[in-house]
Scaffold this active site. Structure first.
Site, PDB file in Angstrom:
ATOM      1  N   THR A  56      77.359  53.182  39.147  1.00 18.67           N
ATOM      2  CA  THR A  56      76.854  54.505  39.486  1.00 18.67           C
ATOM      3  C   THR A  56      77.696  55.067  40.624  1.00 18.67           C
ATOM      4  O   THR A  56      78.435  54.337  41.278  1.00 18.67           O
ATOM      5  CB  THR A  56      75.360  54.451  39.878  1.00 18.67           C
ATOM      6  N   CYS A  57      77.635  56.346  40.842  1.00 23.97           N
ATOM      7  CA  CYS A  57      78.351  56.985  41.949  1.00 23.97           C
ATOM      8  C   CYS A  57      77.689  58.333  42.207  1.00 23.97           C
ATOM      9  O   CYS A  57      76.542  58.528  41.835  1.00 23.97           O
ATOM     10  CB  CYS A  57      79.846  57.122  41.630  1.00 23.97           C
ATOM     11  N   GLY A  58      78.401  59.257  42.782  1.00 27.42           N
ATOM     12  CA  GLY A  58      77.822  60.560  43.099  1.00 27.42           C
ATOM     13  C   GLY A  58      77.661  61.471  41.903  1.00 27.42           C
ATOM     14  O   GLY A  58      76.663  62.165  41.761  1.00 27.42           O
ATOM     15  N   SER A  84      74.017  59.404  37.583  1.00 25.52           N
ATOM     16  CA  SER A  84      74.390  58.997  38.927  1.00 25.52           C
ATOM     17  C   SER A  84      73.502  59.634  39.990  1.00 25.52           C
ATOM     18  O   SER A  84      72.381  60.036  39.728  1.00 25.52           O
ATOM     19  CB  SER A  84      75.872  59.246  39.170  1.00 25.52           C
ATOM     20  N   TRP A  85      74.004  59.689  41.215  1.00 24.42           N
ATOM     21  CA  TRP A  85      73.186  60.170  42.331  1.00 24.42           C
ATOM     22  C   TRP A  85      72.767  61.623  42.137  1.00 24.42           C
ATOM     23  O   TRP A  85      71.668  62.025  42.538  1.00 24.42           O
ATOM     24  CB  TRP A  85      73.933  60.003  43.659  1.00 24.42           C
TER      25      TRP A  85
END
Length: 60
Positions: free
Chosen positions: A16-18, A44-45
């Site tokens: 996951t990431c932004g 993601s975020w």
């Protein structure tokens, strides 16, 4: 980097990431390094943080 971070590539990995873009790169790298169970949370975020029903922990 996976070895340095002590990531066990034999276990399932969720990236996951932004926004989802970097998570795809990390997931692909994990596969190239021998991981076989790799998933990408494409929301993601951006998605998780926008929905108040999901838990969020803030470290101060």
């Amino acid at each position: 980097m996976f070895n340095k971070a002590e990531v066990d590539l034999a276990k399932p990995i969720i990236c996951t990431c932004g926004s989802g873009v970097t998570a795809c790169v990390v997931g692909f790298a994990a596969l190239m390094c021998g991981a076989t169970q790799v998933s990408v949370y494409d929301g993601s975020w951006s998605e998780w943080g926008a929905d108040t029903q999901y838990p969020v922990t803030v470290d101060a």
